[in-house]
Design an enzyme around this catalytic site. Structure first.
Site: not given
Ligand code: CO8
Length: 258
Positions: A65, A110, A113, A133
């Protein structure tokens, strides 16, 4: 209209692409809108025999998400967002035709999921799955705590949810999270698998999904009673007659989905 979710049709295969590659296809309201519309259309799309769900770009299926969007949610809006996501993924899981997730790159939170709401998860060597998460101070909210435990068992689900660690394709396969690990790109392999599915009996596929999904939590005796009812229903279809006649006549079946 947003293009956060793109849809294309290839014969009787529908491809759904989550399309926010700059944010690794993170799920925001527009993505949920697009998925919701796709699920609503596909529920009654008798001309679609298989669905492939994939992410745009090279790096991710869906990296979860959208964290920017979630960061300012109130408890009430967070619960509503989770409720909406769960409802849409329930709808995806309940589609009448087989749904295949093609996972290249990150399928996190997500994203994992969404993949688990699909019937098959086809992963390539780049796939990375996880429920990270807890690293953000939250828990899975789109059914992850429940679908993961049902797919991979309590031990593996607790491992992934309580450590937040990522697993590669081979480990996901060993856990039973990935259905297959393929050479080349997951999307190409998933399309091939979908093509194979389009030659199978559509009514049988639908009833098979129902038998499994609707009874997974039921007692064995109740579930088997449902199975034999659905088995009997197959014999009211033209597909059953065609499938068995084709076998006996040593030819390929031409199923009409009736
Ligand atoms: N949300 C928003 N932006 C994201 C997300 C995300 N989940 N993941 C990546 N991005 C963006 C980054 O911010 C970045 O943007 P920018 O270039 O503008 O800085 C771009 O994508 C590229 O990402 P990275 O530079 O971070 O790329 P890396 O190769 O260095 O890293 C990763 C890749 C490891 C995937 C890293 O991006 C990361 O850890 N992302 C977050 C993953 C995460 O924590 N996901 C779980 C989110 S929580 C969730 O999904 C709950 C679901 C249920 C929701 C319930 C509703 C309330």
């Amino acid at each position: 209209m947003s293009d956060a979710v793109q849809r294309t049709r290839d014969g009787s295969i529908e491809r759904i692409t989550i399309n926010r590659p700059a944010a690794l296809n993170a799920i925001n309201e527009e993505v949920l809108d697009g998925l919701e519309a796709a699920v609503a259309d596909l529920r009654s799309a008798t001309d679609v025999r298989a669905v492939v769900v994939t992410g745009a770009g090279e790096k991710a299926f869906v990296a979860g998400a959208d964290i920017g969007f979630m960061s300012s949610l109130t408890p009430v809006r967070a619960e509503l967002f989770a409720e909406r996501g769960q409802g849409i993924l329930d709808g995806l899981a309940a589609l009448p035709m087989p749904v295949i997730a093609a996972v290249s790159g990150f399928a996190l939170g997500g994203g994992c999921e969404i993949a688990m709401a699909c019937d098959l998860i086809i992963a390539d060597a780049t796939a990375r799955f996880g429920q990270p998460e807890v690293k953000l101070g939250v828990i899975p909210g789109f059914g992850g705590t429940q679908r993961l435990a049902r797919r991979v068992g309590l031990s593996n689900a607790l491992d992934l949810c309580l450590t937040g660690r990522m697993v590669g394709a081979e480990e996901a396969l060993r856990m039973g999270l990935a259905s297959q690990v393929v050479e080349g790109k997951a999307a190409d392999a998933a399309t091939e698998i979908a093509r194979g599915i389009t030659s199978l009996g559509p009514v049988a596929l639908r009833l098979c999904k129902r038998a499994i999904h609707e009874n997974v939590d039921a007692a064995l005796s109740t579930a088997q009673a449902a199975e034999r009812t659905l088995f009997g229903m197959c014999f009211a279809t033209e597909d059953q007659k065609e499938g068995m006649a084709a076998f006996l006549e040593k030819r390929s079946a031409a199923f009409q989905g009736r």
